[in-house]
Design an enzyme around this catalytic site. Structure first.
Site, PDB file in Angstrom:
ATOM      1  CB  CYS A  90      33.544  26.504  14.502  1.00 28.39           C
ATOM      2  SG  CYS A  90      35.127  27.318  14.771  1.00 28.39           S
ATOM      3  CD  GLU A 141      35.731  24.510  11.250  1.00 26.65           C
ATOM      4  OE1 GLU A 141      35.364  25.633  11.667  1.00 26.65           O
ATOM      5  OE2 GLU A 141      35.880  23.515  11.971  1.00 26.65           O
TER       6      GLU A 141
END
Length: 546
Positions: A317, A283
Protein backbone atom coordinates in the site's frame (compact mmCIF):
# COMPACT_ATOMS: atom_id res chain seq x y z
CA UNK A 1 27.15 -0.33 -14.02
CA UNK A 2 29.96 -2.75 -13.13
CA UNK A 3 28.86 -3.13 -9.51
CA UNK A 4 25.27 -3.77 -10.60
CA UNK A 5 26.34 -6.40 -13.10
CA UNK A 6 28.38 -8.18 -10.46
CA UNK A 7 25.48 -8.14 -8.02
CA UNK A 8 23.14 -9.50 -10.65
CA UNK A 9 25.06 -12.67 -11.47
CA UNK A 10 22.41 -15.37 -11.76
CA UNK A 11 21.50 -18.36 -13.83
CA UNK A 12 19.66 -17.77 -17.07
CA UNK A 13 16.31 -19.54 -16.89
CA UNK A 14 15.35 -21.69 -19.89
CA UNK A 15 12.79 -19.83 -21.94
CA UNK A 16 13.71 -16.41 -20.51
CA UNK A 17 13.24 -13.56 -22.99
CA UNK A 18 16.37 -11.95 -24.35
CA UNK A 19 17.34 -8.90 -22.34
CA UNK A 20 14.95 -9.72 -19.53
CA UNK A 21 15.69 -9.49 -15.84
CA UNK A 22 18.13 -12.16 -14.62
CA UNK A 23 16.94 -14.99 -12.44
CA UNK A 24 18.10 -15.95 -8.98
CA UNK A 25 19.07 -19.50 -7.99
CA UNK A 26 16.09 -21.47 -6.75
CA UNK A 27 17.52 -22.73 -3.46
CA UNK A 28 16.39 -26.32 -3.92
CA UNK A 29 13.41 -26.28 -1.55
CA UNK A 30 9.83 -26.51 -2.82
CA UNK A 31 6.54 -25.18 -1.52
CA UNK A 32 5.25 -28.73 -1.16
CA UNK A 33 8.04 -29.69 1.21
CA UNK A 34 8.02 -26.39 3.13
CA UNK A 35 4.23 -26.41 3.61
CA UNK A 36 3.27 -30.07 3.99
CA UNK A 37 -0.30 -31.31 4.25
CA UNK A 38 0.21 -32.08 7.95
CA UNK A 39 1.00 -28.43 8.68
CA UNK A 40 -2.01 -27.20 6.70
CA UNK A 41 -4.33 -29.61 8.50
CA UNK A 42 -2.99 -28.55 11.90
CA UNK A 43 -3.33 -24.85 11.23
CA UNK A 44 -6.82 -25.28 9.76
CA UNK A 45 -8.09 -26.46 13.14
CA UNK A 46 -7.74 -22.86 14.29
CA UNK A 47 -10.62 -21.76 12.02
CA UNK A 48 -14.05 -21.36 13.59
CA UNK A 49 -16.19 -23.33 11.16
CA UNK A 50 -19.04 -25.86 11.20
CA UNK A 51 -18.36 -29.55 11.68
CA UNK A 52 -18.51 -30.22 7.92
CA UNK A 53 -17.64 -26.90 6.30
CA UNK A 54 -17.14 -26.17 2.66
CA UNK A 55 -13.48 -26.27 1.71
CA UNK A 56 -11.79 -23.85 -0.67
CA UNK A 57 -8.44 -24.54 -2.26
CA UNK A 58 -5.65 -21.97 -2.47
CA UNK A 59 -2.86 -21.85 -5.01
CA UNK A 60 0.86 -21.20 -4.54
CA UNK A 61 1.60 -18.11 -6.69
CA UNK A 62 5.18 -19.21 -7.30
CA UNK A 63 4.14 -22.39 -9.12
CA UNK A 64 0.39 -22.30 -9.69
CA UNK A 65 0.06 -25.61 -7.83
CA UNK A 66 -2.44 -26.40 -5.09
CA UNK A 67 -1.30 -25.07 -1.72
CA UNK A 68 -4.04 -25.78 0.81
CA UNK A 69 -7.66 -26.70 1.35
CA UNK A 70 -9.19 -24.46 4.01
CA UNK A 71 -12.56 -24.64 5.78
CA UNK A 72 -14.99 -21.83 5.07
CA UNK A 73 -16.96 -20.24 7.88
CA UNK A 74 -20.62 -19.26 7.67
CA UNK A 75 -22.34 -16.18 9.15
CA UNK A 76 -23.56 -18.49 11.91
CA UNK A 77 -19.94 -19.45 12.62
CA UNK A 78 -19.07 -15.76 12.88
CA UNK A 79 -21.74 -15.36 15.56
CA UNK A 80 -20.30 -18.32 17.47
CA UNK A 81 -16.82 -16.85 17.17
CA UNK A 82 -17.98 -13.59 18.75
CA UNK A 83 -19.70 -15.47 21.58
CA UNK A 84 -16.51 -17.38 22.38
CA UNK A 85 -14.41 -14.23 22.14
CA UNK A 86 -16.71 -12.26 24.47
CA UNK A 87 -16.51 -14.91 27.16
CA UNK A 88 -12.71 -14.93 26.97
CA UNK A 89 -12.42 -11.14 26.85
CA UNK A 90 -13.89 -10.46 30.28
CA UNK A 91 -11.24 -12.50 32.11
CA UNK A 92 -8.46 -11.17 29.90
CA UNK A 93 -9.42 -7.52 30.50
CA UNK A 94 -9.36 -8.13 34.26
CA UNK A 95 -5.63 -8.97 34.15
CA UNK A 96 -3.11 -6.20 34.88
CA UNK A 97 -1.68 -4.59 31.75
CA UNK A 98 1.79 -5.88 32.60
CA UNK A 99 0.50 -9.47 32.46
CA UNK A 100 -1.00 -8.90 29.05
CA UNK A 101 2.13 -7.09 27.84
CA UNK A 102 4.32 -10.00 28.92
CA UNK A 103 2.57 -12.18 26.30
CA UNK A 104 3.69 -9.77 23.56
CA UNK A 105 7.29 -9.84 24.75
CA UNK A 106 7.35 -13.65 24.80
CA UNK A 107 5.79 -13.66 21.34
CA UNK A 108 8.55 -11.31 20.15
CA UNK A 109 11.22 -13.82 21.16
CA UNK A 110 9.39 -16.82 19.71
CA UNK A 111 8.84 -15.03 16.40
CA UNK A 112 12.50 -14.19 15.95
CA UNK A 113 13.55 -17.70 16.96
CA UNK A 114 11.14 -19.46 14.58
CA UNK A 115 11.05 -16.93 11.77
CA UNK A 116 12.07 -19.44 9.09
CA UNK A 117 8.75 -21.25 9.56
CA UNK A 118 6.66 -18.18 8.84
CA UNK A 119 8.98 -16.94 6.08
CA UNK A 120 8.21 -20.16 4.21
CA UNK A 121 4.48 -19.62 4.73
CA UNK A 122 4.53 -15.98 3.64
CA UNK A 123 6.46 -16.85 0.49
CA UNK A 124 4.26 -19.83 -0.28
CA UNK A 125 1.04 -17.82 0.09
CA UNK A 126 2.10 -14.51 -1.50
CA UNK A 127 4.94 -15.35 -3.87
CA UNK A 128 7.11 -12.51 -2.56
CA UNK A 129 10.90 -12.68 -2.23
CA UNK A 130 12.22 -13.88 1.12
CA UNK A 131 13.79 -10.52 1.98
CA UNK A 132 10.41 -8.87 1.56
CA UNK A 133 8.80 -11.59 3.67
CA UNK A 134 11.39 -10.82 6.34
CA UNK A 135 10.19 -7.21 6.39
CA UNK A 136 6.95 -8.57 7.87
CA UNK A 137 8.82 -10.41 10.63
CA UNK A 138 10.77 -7.24 11.33
CA UNK A 139 7.65 -5.07 11.51
CA UNK A 140 5.74 -7.45 13.78
CA UNK A 141 8.67 -7.94 16.14
CA UNK A 142 9.09 -4.17 16.44
CA UNK A 143 5.39 -3.72 17.21
CA UNK A 144 5.46 -6.53 19.79
CA UNK A 145 8.45 -4.96 21.54
CA UNK A 146 7.00 -1.47 21.45
CA UNK A 147 3.57 -2.29 22.81
CA UNK A 148 5.02 -4.88 25.19
CA UNK A 149 7.11 -2.11 26.74
CA UNK A 150 4.93 0.97 26.24
CA UNK A 151 1.37 -0.30 26.77
CA UNK A 152 1.30 0.48 30.49
CA UNK A 153 2.21 4.09 29.77
CA UNK A 154 -0.39 4.44 27.03
CA UNK A 155 -3.17 2.87 29.09
CA UNK A 156 -2.53 4.23 32.58
CA UNK A 157 -5.06 6.50 34.29
CA UNK A 158 -4.26 10.16 33.76
CA UNK A 159 -5.10 13.02 36.12
CA UNK A 160 -6.96 15.82 34.37
CA UNK A 161 -7.91 19.28 35.50
CA UNK A 162 -11.20 19.18 37.40
CA UNK A 163 -14.21 21.45 37.08
CA UNK A 164 -13.21 23.25 40.30
CA UNK A 165 -9.55 23.19 41.40
CA UNK A 166 -8.99 21.16 44.58
CA UNK A 167 -12.69 20.41 44.88
CA UNK A 168 -12.98 18.20 41.76
CA UNK A 169 -10.66 15.22 41.31
CA UNK A 170 -10.81 14.05 37.65
CA UNK A 171 -9.20 11.01 36.03
CA UNK A 172 -9.22 9.85 32.42
CA UNK A 173 -9.23 6.04 32.20
CA UNK A 174 -9.01 3.70 29.21
CA UNK A 175 -11.32 0.72 28.85
CA UNK A 176 -11.15 -1.96 26.12
CA UNK A 177 -13.71 -1.80 23.32
CA UNK A 178 -14.63 -5.45 23.83
CA UNK A 179 -14.37 -7.63 20.73
CA UNK A 180 -12.60 -6.14 17.74
CA UNK A 181 -13.54 -7.25 14.24
CA UNK A 182 -10.35 -7.33 12.18
CA UNK A 183 -10.40 -7.82 8.40
CA UNK A 184 -6.89 -8.25 7.00
CA UNK A 185 -5.64 -8.47 3.39
CA UNK A 186 -3.43 -10.88 1.44
CA UNK A 187 -0.44 -8.72 0.59
CA UNK A 188 1.23 -8.58 4.04
CA UNK A 189 -0.42 -11.53 5.80
CA UNK A 190 1.75 -11.46 8.93
CA UNK A 191 2.19 -7.74 9.53
CA UNK A 192 -1.32 -6.62 8.55
CA UNK A 193 -2.87 -9.45 10.53
CA UNK A 194 -1.07 -9.92 13.83
CA UNK A 195 0.78 -6.60 13.72
CA UNK A 196 -2.50 -4.75 14.09
CA UNK A 197 -3.85 -7.18 16.69
CA UNK A 198 -1.03 -6.89 19.22
CA UNK A 199 -2.15 -3.46 20.54
CA UNK A 200 -5.77 -4.64 20.53
CA UNK A 201 -4.87 -7.60 22.73
CA UNK A 202 -2.67 -5.71 25.18
CA UNK A 203 -5.44 -3.09 25.53
CA UNK A 204 -7.69 -5.87 26.88
CA UNK A 205 -9.73 -6.82 23.82
CA UNK A 206 -10.61 -10.06 22.13
CA UNK A 207 -10.52 -10.33 18.32
CA UNK A 208 -12.51 -12.02 15.58
CA UNK A 209 -10.23 -11.94 12.55
CA UNK A 210 -11.17 -12.54 8.92
CA UNK A 211 -7.95 -12.90 6.95
CA UNK A 212 -7.95 -13.23 3.18
CA UNK A 213 -8.39 -16.92 2.37
CA UNK A 214 -5.33 -16.94 0.09
CA UNK A 215 -3.02 -16.04 2.98
CA UNK A 216 -4.88 -17.42 6.00
CA UNK A 217 -2.18 -19.97 6.93
CA UNK A 218 0.24 -17.21 7.93
CA UNK A 219 -2.24 -15.66 10.35
CA UNK A 220 -3.18 -19.07 11.76
CA UNK A 221 0.50 -19.79 12.38
CA UNK A 222 0.87 -16.48 14.22
CA UNK A 223 -2.19 -17.35 16.31
CA UNK A 224 -0.57 -20.61 17.39
CA UNK A 225 2.59 -18.76 18.35
CA UNK A 226 0.70 -16.18 20.42
CA UNK A 227 -1.15 -18.96 22.22
CA UNK A 228 2.22 -20.57 22.95
CA UNK A 229 3.32 -17.19 24.34
CA UNK A 230 0.36 -17.19 26.74
CA UNK A 231 -2.62 -15.71 24.88
CA UNK A 232 -5.89 -17.50 25.81
CA UNK A 233 -6.92 -19.54 22.76
CA UNK A 234 -10.50 -18.26 22.59
CA UNK A 235 -9.34 -14.64 22.64
CA UNK A 236 -8.36 -14.78 18.95
CA UNK A 237 -11.04 -16.27 16.73
CA UNK A 238 -10.38 -16.80 13.02
CA UNK A 239 -13.15 -17.00 10.43
CA UNK A 240 -12.54 -17.58 6.74
CA UNK A 241 -14.88 -17.05 3.83
CA UNK A 242 -15.98 -14.98 0.89
CA UNK A 243 -15.45 -11.28 1.68
CA UNK A 244 -18.96 -10.03 0.72
CA UNK A 245 -20.51 -12.73 2.95
CA UNK A 246 -18.25 -13.04 5.98
CA UNK A 247 -16.96 -9.46 6.08
CA UNK A 248 -20.39 -7.90 6.78
CA UNK A 249 -21.07 -10.56 9.41
CA UNK A 250 -17.89 -9.58 11.23
CA UNK A 251 -18.81 -5.89 11.12
CA UNK A 252 -22.34 -6.69 12.30
CA UNK A 253 -21.12 -8.12 15.63
CA UNK A 254 -17.95 -6.11 16.31
CA UNK A 255 -17.52 -3.45 18.99
CA UNK A 256 -14.85 -1.86 16.79
CA UNK A 257 -13.68 -2.59 13.24
CA UNK A 258 -10.13 -2.60 11.94
CA UNK A 259 -9.83 -2.97 8.16
CA UNK A 260 -7.01 -2.88 5.62
CA UNK A 261 -7.87 -3.18 1.95
CA UNK A 262 -9.22 -1.31 -1.04
CA UNK A 263 -10.81 2.12 -0.82
CA UNK A 264 -14.02 0.83 -2.39
CA UNK A 265 -14.47 -1.92 0.21
CA UNK A 266 -13.32 0.42 2.97
CA UNK A 267 -16.20 2.77 2.21
CA UNK A 268 -18.65 -0.11 2.58
CA UNK A 269 -17.08 -1.17 5.88
CA UNK A 270 -17.24 2.42 7.16
CA UNK A 271 -20.92 2.73 6.24
CA UNK A 272 -21.81 -0.53 7.99
CA UNK A 273 -19.88 0.42 11.10
CA UNK A 274 -21.40 3.90 11.18
CA UNK A 275 -24.90 2.44 10.93
CA UNK A 276 -24.18 0.57 14.16
CA UNK A 277 -22.43 3.56 15.78
CA UNK A 278 -19.18 1.64 16.25
CA UNK A 279 -15.77 3.04 15.42
CA UNK A 280 -13.54 1.92 12.57
CA UNK A 281 -9.97 2.39 11.40
CA UNK A 282 -9.33 1.94 7.68
CA UNK A 283 -5.97 1.70 5.91
CA UNK A 284 -6.83 1.87 2.22
CA UNK A 285 -5.24 2.49 -1.17
CA UNK A 286 -2.57 4.86 -2.38
CA UNK A 287 -0.96 6.34 -5.47
CA UNK A 288 2.22 7.30 -3.69
CA UNK A 289 4.80 9.73 -5.06
CA UNK A 290 8.57 9.99 -4.65
CA UNK A 291 10.11 13.44 -5.20
CA UNK A 292 13.74 13.62 -6.36
CA UNK A 293 14.78 17.24 -5.83
CA UNK A 294 17.47 19.06 -7.78
CA UNK A 295 20.10 18.58 -5.07
CA UNK A 296 19.43 14.88 -4.45
CA UNK A 297 22.18 12.27 -4.37
CA UNK A 298 21.04 10.53 -7.55
CA UNK A 299 22.81 7.24 -6.78
CA UNK A 300 21.18 7.00 -3.35
CA UNK A 301 17.83 8.09 -4.80
CA UNK A 302 18.01 5.47 -7.56
CA UNK A 303 18.75 2.71 -5.04
CA UNK A 304 15.95 3.97 -2.81
CA UNK A 305 13.53 4.10 -5.72
CA UNK A 306 14.13 0.42 -6.45
CA UNK A 307 13.12 -0.42 -2.88
CA UNK A 308 10.23 2.02 -3.00
CA UNK A 309 8.73 0.70 -6.23
CA UNK A 310 9.43 -3.03 -6.35
CA UNK A 311 9.38 -4.42 -2.80
CA UNK A 312 6.86 -7.28 -2.69
CA UNK A 313 6.50 -6.81 -6.47
CA UNK A 314 4.84 -3.45 -5.82
CA UNK A 315 1.99 -5.09 -3.88
CA UNK A 316 2.42 -2.76 -0.93
CA UNK A 317 0.00 0.00 0.00
CA UNK A 318 2.84 2.41 0.74
CA UNK A 319 5.00 1.58 -2.31
CA UNK A 320 5.79 4.26 -4.88
CA UNK A 321 3.92 4.32 -8.21
CA UNK A 322 4.84 7.88 -9.28
CA UNK A 323 8.41 9.16 -9.60
CA UNK A 324 8.61 12.98 -9.75
CA UNK A 325 12.15 13.97 -10.76
CA UNK A 326 13.63 17.44 -11.20
CA UNK A 327 14.46 17.99 -14.83
CA UNK A 328 18.08 18.93 -14.07
CA UNK A 329 18.85 15.48 -12.63
CA UNK A 330 16.30 13.38 -14.51
CA UNK A 331 18.68 11.92 -17.10
CA UNK A 332 21.32 10.94 -14.55
CA UNK A 333 18.73 9.55 -12.15
CA UNK A 334 16.95 7.52 -14.82
CA UNK A 335 20.19 6.06 -16.16
CA UNK A 336 21.01 4.69 -12.71
CA UNK A 337 17.46 3.75 -11.77
CA UNK A 338 16.72 1.87 -14.99
CA UNK A 339 20.05 0.04 -14.78
CA UNK A 340 19.34 -1.07 -11.22
CA UNK A 341 15.80 -2.10 -12.14
CA UNK A 342 17.00 -4.10 -15.15
CA UNK A 343 19.52 -5.91 -12.93
CA UNK A 344 16.96 -7.07 -10.32
CA UNK A 345 17.03 -10.85 -9.97
CA UNK A 346 13.64 -12.52 -10.20
CA UNK A 347 13.04 -15.79 -8.45
CA UNK A 348 10.67 -18.00 -6.55
CA UNK A 349 13.01 -19.97 -4.34
CA UNK A 350 12.29 -20.34 -0.64
CA UNK A 351 15.63 -18.81 0.24
CA UNK A 352 17.32 -15.42 0.28
CA UNK A 353 18.84 -14.23 -2.98
CA UNK A 354 15.99 -13.06 -5.21
CA UNK A 355 15.40 -9.32 -5.46
CA UNK A 356 11.74 -9.66 -6.47
CA UNK A 357 9.21 -12.45 -6.47
CA UNK A 358 5.85 -13.04 -8.06
CA UNK A 359 2.52 -11.31 -8.10
CA UNK A 360 -0.05 -13.09 -5.97
CA UNK A 361 -2.75 -13.97 -8.49
CA UNK A 362 -4.04 -13.90 -12.03
CA UNK A 363 -6.10 -10.84 -11.10
CA UNK A 364 -3.04 -8.84 -10.07
CA UNK A 365 -1.20 -9.94 -13.20
CA UNK A 366 -4.14 -8.91 -15.38
CA UNK A 367 -4.33 -5.43 -13.83
CA UNK A 368 -0.59 -4.90 -14.15
CA UNK A 369 -0.53 -6.09 -17.75
CA UNK A 370 -3.56 -4.00 -18.71
CA UNK A 371 -2.16 -0.80 -17.19
CA UNK A 372 1.12 -1.19 -19.05
CA UNK A 373 -0.35 -2.25 -22.40
CA UNK A 374 -2.96 0.53 -22.40
CA UNK A 375 -0.30 3.12 -21.55
CA UNK A 376 2.02 1.93 -24.32
CA UNK A 377 -0.83 1.91 -26.83
CA UNK A 378 -1.62 5.52 -25.85
CA UNK A 379 1.98 6.65 -26.33
CA UNK A 380 3.95 5.83 -23.16
CA UNK A 381 7.45 4.35 -23.44
CA UNK A 382 8.72 1.30 -21.56
CA UNK A 383 12.23 2.05 -20.29
CA UNK A 384 12.62 -1.46 -18.90
CA UNK A 385 10.37 -4.42 -18.17
CA UNK A 386 6.83 -4.37 -19.47
CA UNK A 387 6.30 -8.10 -19.83
CA UNK A 388 5.22 -11.19 -17.97
CA UNK A 389 7.69 -13.97 -17.19
CA UNK A 390 5.81 -17.27 -17.49
CA UNK A 391 9.19 -19.02 -17.71
CA UNK A 392 9.50 -18.39 -13.95
CA UNK A 393 5.93 -18.97 -12.83
CA UNK A 394 2.34 -18.13 -13.71
CA UNK A 395 2.23 -14.63 -12.16
CA UNK A 396 5.73 -13.22 -12.58
CA UNK A 397 6.02 -9.80 -14.19
CA UNK A 398 9.20 -7.84 -14.75
CA UNK A 399 9.77 -4.62 -12.79
CA UNK A 400 8.64 -1.90 -15.18
CA UNK A 401 9.49 1.77 -15.64
CA UNK A 402 7.22 3.89 -17.85
CA UNK A 403 7.96 7.31 -19.33
CA UNK A 404 5.58 9.62 -21.13
CA UNK A 405 2.52 8.72 -19.05
CA UNK A 406 -0.33 11.22 -19.45
CA UNK A 407 -3.42 11.89 -17.33
CA UNK A 408 -5.88 9.96 -19.52
CA UNK A 409 -3.96 6.70 -18.95
CA UNK A 410 -5.27 4.43 -16.20
CA UNK A 411 -1.77 3.92 -14.82
CA UNK A 412 -1.53 7.66 -14.13
CA UNK A 413 -4.22 7.83 -11.45
CA UNK A 414 -5.41 4.29 -10.64
CA UNK A 415 -3.55 2.14 -8.14
CA UNK A 416 -1.78 -0.61 -10.09
CA UNK A 417 -0.58 -2.57 -7.07
CA UNK A 418 2.13 -4.21 -9.13
CA UNK A 419 5.78 -3.65 -10.14
CA UNK A 420 5.09 -0.61 -12.32
CA UNK A 421 6.19 3.00 -11.83
CA UNK A 422 5.69 6.06 -14.05
CA UNK A 423 8.29 8.84 -14.31
CA UNK A 424 7.35 12.53 -14.47
CA UNK A 425 9.69 15.54 -14.69
CA UNK A 426 9.21 18.86 -12.90
CA UNK A 427 10.92 22.25 -12.95
CA UNK A 428 9.98 23.83 -9.61
CA UNK A 429 9.41 22.63 -6.08
CA UNK A 430 5.89 24.08 -6.15
CA UNK A 431 5.12 22.07 -9.28
CA UNK A 432 6.37 18.88 -7.65
CA UNK A 433 4.33 19.39 -4.49
CA UNK A 434 1.20 20.16 -6.51
CA UNK A 435 1.70 17.03 -8.62
CA UNK A 436 2.27 14.86 -5.55
CA UNK A 437 -0.92 16.21 -3.97
CA UNK A 438 -3.01 15.91 -7.15
CA UNK A 439 -4.50 12.54 -6.18
CA UNK A 440 -7.44 11.85 -3.85
CA UNK A 441 -5.16 9.39 -2.03
CA UNK A 442 -2.81 10.44 0.75
CA UNK A 443 -0.99 7.47 2.25
CA UNK A 444 2.80 7.71 1.85
CA UNK A 445 5.41 9.80 0.05
CA UNK A 446 9.17 10.07 -0.23
CA UNK A 447 11.47 13.09 -0.65
CA UNK A 448 15.14 12.93 -1.68
CA UNK A 449 17.54 15.86 -1.09
CA UNK A 450 20.96 16.52 0.40
CA UNK A 451 19.46 19.38 2.44
CA UNK A 452 17.57 17.73 5.29
CA UNK A 453 15.96 20.98 6.41
CA UNK A 454 14.63 21.46 2.88
CA UNK A 455 13.44 17.86 2.83
CA UNK A 456 11.44 18.29 6.01
CA UNK A 457 9.97 21.55 4.72
CA UNK A 458 8.80 19.86 1.51
CA UNK A 459 7.49 16.92 3.56
CA UNK A 460 5.32 19.29 5.60
CA UNK A 461 3.59 20.41 2.39
CA UNK A 462 2.69 16.90 1.24
CA UNK A 463 -0.79 15.63 2.00
CA UNK A 464 0.13 12.12 3.10
CA UNK A 465 -0.03 10.40 6.45
CA UNK A 466 3.65 9.44 6.33
CA UNK A 467 6.58 11.06 4.55
CA UNK A 468 10.06 9.56 4.30
CA UNK A 469 13.03 11.84 3.69
CA UNK A 470 15.89 9.99 1.96
CA UNK A 471 14.22 6.61 2.41
CA UNK A 472 11.53 4.73 0.55
CA UNK A 473 8.95 3.73 3.18
CA UNK A 474 10.67 1.79 5.95
CA UNK A 475 11.82 4.80 7.99
CA UNK A 476 8.31 6.07 8.71
CA UNK A 477 6.64 2.67 8.89
CA UNK A 478 9.35 1.30 11.16
CA UNK A 479 9.01 4.22 13.59
CA UNK A 480 6.42 2.29 15.57
CA UNK A 481 6.16 4.92 18.30
CA UNK A 482 4.76 7.35 15.69
CA UNK A 483 1.36 7.04 13.96
CA UNK A 484 0.97 5.54 10.47
CA UNK A 485 -2.11 5.92 8.27
CA UNK A 486 -3.69 7.80 5.41
CA UNK A 487 -5.44 11.02 4.49
CA UNK A 488 -8.24 11.45 1.98
CA UNK A 489 -9.20 8.26 0.13
CA UNK A 490 -6.35 6.42 1.86
CA UNK A 491 -8.37 5.90 5.00
CA UNK A 492 -9.23 6.81 8.57
CA UNK A 493 -7.36 6.33 11.81
CA UNK A 494 -3.80 5.27 12.51
CA UNK A 495 -1.80 2.23 13.49
CA UNK A 496 1.37 2.47 15.63
CA UNK A 497 2.14 4.81 18.50
CA UNK A 498 -0.48 6.08 20.92
CA UNK A 499 -3.15 6.25 18.20
CA UNK A 500 -2.51 2.61 17.32
CA UNK A 501 -3.48 1.33 20.76
CA UNK A 502 -5.93 3.98 21.98
CA UNK A 503 -8.19 3.32 18.97
CA UNK A 504 -8.97 -0.03 20.62
CA UNK A 505 -10.13 1.66 23.84
CA UNK A 506 -12.97 3.80 25.13
CA UNK A 507 -12.05 6.91 27.11
CA UNK A 508 -13.83 7.12 30.45
CA UNK A 509 -13.81 10.20 32.69
CA UNK A 510 -14.25 9.66 36.42
CA UNK A 511 -14.79 12.89 38.37
CA UNK A 512 -15.07 12.90 42.16
CA UNK A 513 -16.52 16.02 43.80
CA UNK A 514 -15.40 16.91 47.33
CA UNK A 515 -16.55 19.28 50.12
CA UNK A 516 -19.25 21.11 48.18
CA UNK A 517 -21.49 20.48 45.14
CA UNK A 518 -21.40 22.46 41.93
CA UNK A 519 -24.73 24.04 42.77
CA UNK A 520 -26.14 26.68 45.14
CA UNK A 521 -25.15 25.69 48.71
CA UNK A 522 -24.07 27.11 52.06
CA UNK A 523 -27.09 29.41 52.04
CA UNK A 524 -26.42 30.96 48.62
CA UNK A 525 -29.44 31.56 46.42
CA UNK A 526 -29.35 31.14 42.62
CA UNK A 527 -28.27 34.70 41.93
CA UNK A 528 -25.58 34.69 44.59
CA UNK A 529 -24.26 31.32 43.32
CA UNK A 530 -24.02 32.72 39.77
CA UNK A 531 -22.13 35.77 41.03
CA UNK A 532 -19.67 33.65 43.03
CA UNK A 533 -19.04 31.36 40.03
CA UNK A 534 -18.57 34.33 37.69
CA UNK A 535 -15.93 35.79 39.98
CA UNK A 536 -14.30 32.40 40.29
CA UNK A 537 -14.07 31.95 36.51
CA UNK A 538 -12.43 35.38 36.14
CA UNK A 539 -9.93 34.52 38.87
CA UNK A 540 -9.04 31.18 37.26
CA UNK A 541 -8.34 32.90 33.94
CA UNK A 542 -6.20 35.55 35.64
CA UNK A 543 -4.25 32.81 37.42
CA UNK A 544 -3.73 31.05 34.03
CA UNK A 545 -5.57 27.86 34.93
CA UNK A 546 -6.21 25.71 31.86
Amino acid sequence: MSDLTADAVATEHPGAPAGGNPTAPGGGRTVATAVPRSLVDRLATGVTATAEPNVVETVAPLTGERLAGLPQSTPADVEVAFQLARRAQAAWAALPVRRRAAVLLRFHDLLLKRQDEVLDLVQAETGKARLHAFEEVLAVAMAARHYGRAAQGYLKDRRRGGALPVLTHTVEARRPKGVVGHISPWNYPLELCVGDLLPAFVAGNAVVNKPDTQTALTGLWARELLIEAGLPADLWQVVIGDGPVIGPAVVEHADYVSFTGSTRTGREVAQRAAARLVGASLELGGKNAMLVLSDADVDAAAAGAVRACFSSAGQLCISIERLLVHRSVADRFLERFVARTRALRLGGGLAYGADMGSLVSARQLETTTRHVEEAVKAGATVLTGGRARPDLGPYFYEPTVLDGVTPEMAVCAEETFGPVVAVYRFDTEEEAVAAANSTPYGLNSSVWTRDLRRGRAVAARLRTGTVNVNEAYAAAYGSVAAPMGGMGDSGLGRRHGADGILRFTEAQTIATQRLMPIAPSFGLDDKQFAAVMTGGLRALKALRFK
